[in-house]
Design an enzyme around this catalytic site. Structure first.
Site, short mmCIF file in Angstrom:
data_model
loop_
_atom_site.label_atom_id
_atom_site.label_comp_id
_atom_site.label_asym_id
_atom_site.label_seq_id
_atom_site.Cartn_x
_atom_site.Cartn_y
_atom_site.Cartn_z
N GLU A 1 -9.86 -12.28 -7.09
CA GLU A 1 -8.46 -12.06 -6.71
C GLU A 1 -7.88 -13.22 -5.91
O GLU A 1 -6.80 -13.10 -5.35
CB GLU A 1 -8.33 -10.75 -5.90
N ARG B 1 -15.50 -0.63 -2.87
CA ARG B 1 -15.23 -1.95 -2.31
C ARG B 1 -15.45 -1.94 -0.81
O ARG B 1 -14.97 -1.03 -0.12
CB ARG B 1 -13.78 -2.35 -2.61
N ASN C 1 -3.23 -7.93 -8.04
CA ASN C 1 -2.23 -7.85 -6.96
C ASN C 1 -2.33 -9.09 -6.09
O ASN C 1 -1.33 -9.72 -5.76
CB ASN C 1 -2.45 -6.61 -6.09
N ASP C 2 -3.56 -9.41 -5.68
CA ASP C 2 -3.74 -10.60 -4.87
C ASP C 2 -3.83 -11.86 -5.71
O ASP C 2 -3.35 -12.91 -5.30
CB ASP C 2 -4.99 -10.46 -3.99
N ARG D 1 -10.93 1.99 -2.33
CA ARG D 1 -10.50 1.12 -1.22
C ARG D 1 -10.96 1.73 0.10
O ARG D 1 -10.29 2.59 0.67
CB ARG D 1 -8.97 1.00 -1.20
N CYS E 1 -8.76 -4.15 -11.58
CA CYS E 1 -8.32 -3.00 -10.79
C CYS E 1 -6.98 -3.25 -10.13
O CYS E 1 -6.48 -2.44 -9.38
CB CYS E 1 -9.38 -2.63 -9.75
N HIS F 1 0.80 -1.22 0.00
CA HIS F 1 0.00 0.00 0.00
C HIS F 1 0.84 1.27 0.00
O HIS F 1 0.44 2.29 -0.56
CB HIS F 1 -1.07 -0.07 1.08
N ARG G 1 2.99 -11.10 -1.41
CA ARG G 1 3.21 -10.01 -2.35
C ARG G 1 4.22 -8.98 -1.87
O ARG G 1 4.69 -8.16 -2.64
CB ARG G 1 1.88 -9.36 -2.77
C1 PEP Z 1 -5.81 -6.43 -5.89
O1 PEP Z 1 -5.64 -7.33 -5.07
O2 PEP Z 1 -5.41 -6.49 -7.07
C2 PEP Z 1 -6.48 -5.17 -5.50
C3 PEP Z 1 -6.78 -4.27 -6.40
O3 PEP Z 1 -6.74 -4.99 -4.20
P1 PEP Z 1 -5.68 -4.53 -3.09
O4 PEP Z 1 -4.43 -4.13 -3.82
O5 PEP Z 1 -6.31 -3.43 -2.35
O6 PEP Z 1 -5.54 -5.78 -2.29
MG MG Z 2 -6.72 -7.34 -3.18
#
Ligand code: PEP
Ligand code: MG
Length: 570
Positions: free
Chosen positions: A430, A330, A453-454, A294, A501, A187, A464
């Site tokens: 995800e 979300r 991302n996840d 978020r 996203c 983040h 990650r």
């Molecule tokens: C993701 O996991 O790709 C996502 C957009 O959510 P976050 O990065 O907030 O986990």
């Molecule tokens: Mg995520």
């Protein structure tokens, strides 16, 4: 030179300020000069009052009266003879140092307040703990850097920057960020990109390698830092920075244009945000809506659970800022690397596999999920809001959320409160499971948004943020690409919108592939909107399809990346 993860593009040249979480350890010692110790306490109290008042004034100006009142309350508490008298008493009667006296008395109050089952007293306990920490810092002479007030030309260096620390950063002063932990999708990286500050994360032992005031170069594009740059290097990077900024200006010609391929196919190009204000940034960057709000940031920036009304105001503001354009919000996605201290959740052995996101929310329906869903429904009367559920792994979860939404709708109907009766409830795809059962989920969800991302982390079974296994963390892994393709296909088969996203949506190498597979919506960091629109405009569907077919013939990530690099357009 040192290497790390290229987390936010651009070039920063500036002077180091190290941000350290200092130790507040102290010894309990017997003192002989009681008066001198009482004077130390009194002096520390003066400094405390002055600093706290300044913080309250600043907060009043930047955030609001209500938040400032909490700090003013701290001043009142420390003016109360009940509290200070007891600390002085401990010094006098027990001949102990001020740190020990403060610690003992504060702990007594914390225990007393937290034993009362009442929210107000629980909050008091948190307040006293906060006061104790700040007073100890003053007594121990621990220097605290105010991140929001560092001088211009600062490069922040830290082991890690927590999201709340990053939130205080001002990009007028901070020209670069270097840390020892954190990956491209942590983040702090996401926030650095939103603030357009060059950042290199996961640099081995960087805090120990630099001194305050030292000039350094942060190359957030290549993921490199130069710790003792020569005059030539400074000149070279000054030129690189100028060119980078110039290229950015050239993107302006894509402002106001449709997001479409050279062969005319249009998609939606929207932005990712963390608060209602960021919605304005999306508008400023020419985004066509919001693909991911978020909401955990609203919770992380507070000291207690934001009320339904507070949330309603925030969601309404975001929707209004987008003026009828879609805003996908979300629901709370905490856990993993997103902690919220006041929720008092237990530390877990595997937080990424544990009690988080929709699992946590469905377990905390009354105090967390229902107020949030109600706030979202109420706000939907003021704009084009869609609800998105994070970390879904099975059909039961989306069914449970949808049932709650229906129940809340009926309640709002009964009370005559307006909301969007057609509001869509979609999911983030995800998790590895959501890829595998995308066909089943597509029958339940109103839309999909692929969270790469996840999805990358869970598909590859890789943390990650862990630099040691970063080589596996890539959306170009054949396993991840196949999952993405499957999710898009399953969504399209059921006629629902499929967006993305995760950060991969803005990767210029992946954009043509996603377009060819039929992704409907790309949600990227607002600062990547124009660059992504440019990439889309460079490809015809025929060319993109050829690339997308070819990509699936490779067996390794290395081959995929090499191929996509070879066909990428400048
Ligand atoms: C993701 O996991 O790709 C996502 C957009 O959510 P976050 O990065 O907030 O986990
Ligand atoms: Mg995520």
């Amino acid at each position: 030179m040192a290497k790390g993860v290229a987390a936010s593009q651009g070039y920063g040249i500036g002077q180091v300020i190290i941000i350290k979480e200092a130790s507040l350890d102290f010894q309990r010692v017997t003192i002989s000069d009681v008066e001198a110790e009482k004077k130390r306490l009194a002096d520390a109290l003066d400094v405390f009052m002055e600093k706290t008042q300044a913080m309250a004034d600043d907060m009043k100006e930047r955030i609001g009266e209500k938040e400032a009142e909490i700090l003013e309350g701290h001043i009142l508490m420390m003016q109360d003879p009940e509290m200070t008298g007891q600390i002085e008493g401990a010094i006098e009667n027990e001949h102990i140092n001020a740190e020990a006296a403060l610690d003992q008395v504060c702990d007594m109050f914390i225990q007393m307040f937290s034993s009362i089952d009442d929210e107000m007293f629980q909050q008091r306990a948190t307040d006293v703990a906060d006061i104790k920490t700040r007073m100890l810092k003053i007594l121990l002479g621990v220097e605290e850097v105010d991140i929001s007030a560092v001088p211009a030309g600062t490069v922040l260096v830290a082991v890690d920057l927590t999201p709340s620390m990053t939130a205080g950063i001002n990009n007028q002063n901070v020209v670069g960020i270097m840390t020892e932990v954190g990956g491209k999708t942590s983040h702090s990286a996401i926030l650095a990109r939103a603030l357009e500050i060059p950042a290199v994360l996961s640099i081995d032992g960087i805090v120990g390698k630099v001194k305050n005031g030292q000039t350094v170069i942060v190359d957030g594009t290549e993921g490199e830092v130069i710790l003792e740059p020569s005059a030539e290097e400074i000149d070279a990077y000054t030129a690189k920075r100028a060119k980078y900024l110039e290229d950015k200006k050239l993107l302006e010609k894509f402002r106001g244009k449709a997001s479409q391929m050279a062969s005319g196919e249009q998609v939606e190009l929207v932005g990712n945000i963390g608060n209602p204000n960021d919605a304005l940034k999306v508008v400023e960057c020419d985004g066509e809506g919001v693909g991911l709000f978020r909401t955990e940031f609203l919770f992380m920036d507070a000291t207690s659970i934001p009320s339904e009304d507070e949330q309603f105001e925030a969601y309404k503001e975001a929707a209004k800022n987008l003026d009828g354009k879609p805003v996908i919000i979300r629901t709370l996605d905490i856990g993993g690397d997103k902690a919220i201290p006041y929720l008092g959740l237990e530390t877990e052995e595997n937080p990424f596999l544990g009690y988080r996101a929709v699992r946590f929310c469905l377990d905390r329906k009354e105090d967390i999920y229902k107020p949030q869903l109600r706030a979202l429904l109420r706000a939907s009367a003021f704009g084009n809001i869609r609800i998105m559920v994070p970390l879904v792994t099975c059909v039961e979860e989306i069914r449970a959320v949808k049932a709650m939404v229906e129940e809340l709708k009926a309640d709002l109907d009964e009370k005559g409160i307006a909301y969007d009766k057609e509001i869509k409830v979609g999911i983030m795809t995800e998790t590895a499971a959501s890829g595998v059962i995308a066909d089943l989920l597509a029958k339940e969800a109103d839309f999909f948004s692929i969270g790469t991302n996840d999805l990358t982390g869970y598909t590859m079974a890789v943390d990650r943020g862990n630099a040691k296994v970063a080589y596996l963390y890539s959306a170009f892994q054949p396993a991840v690409l196949r999952s993405i393709k499957r999710i898009i296909e399953c969504g399209k088969k059921e006629g629902i919108m499929v967006g993305m996203c995760g950060e991969a949506a803005a990767d210029p190498m992946l954009v043509p592939v996603l377009l060819a597979w039929g992704l409907d919506e790309f949600s990227v960091s607002p600062t990547s909107i124009l660059a992504t629109r440019k990439v889309m405009s460079q490809w015809t569907m025929e060319e993109a399809k050829e690339v997308a077919d070819k990509v699936l013939t490779f067996a390794t990530e290395e081959e995929v990346v090499a191929y996509l690099k070879s066909v990428a357009k400048a």
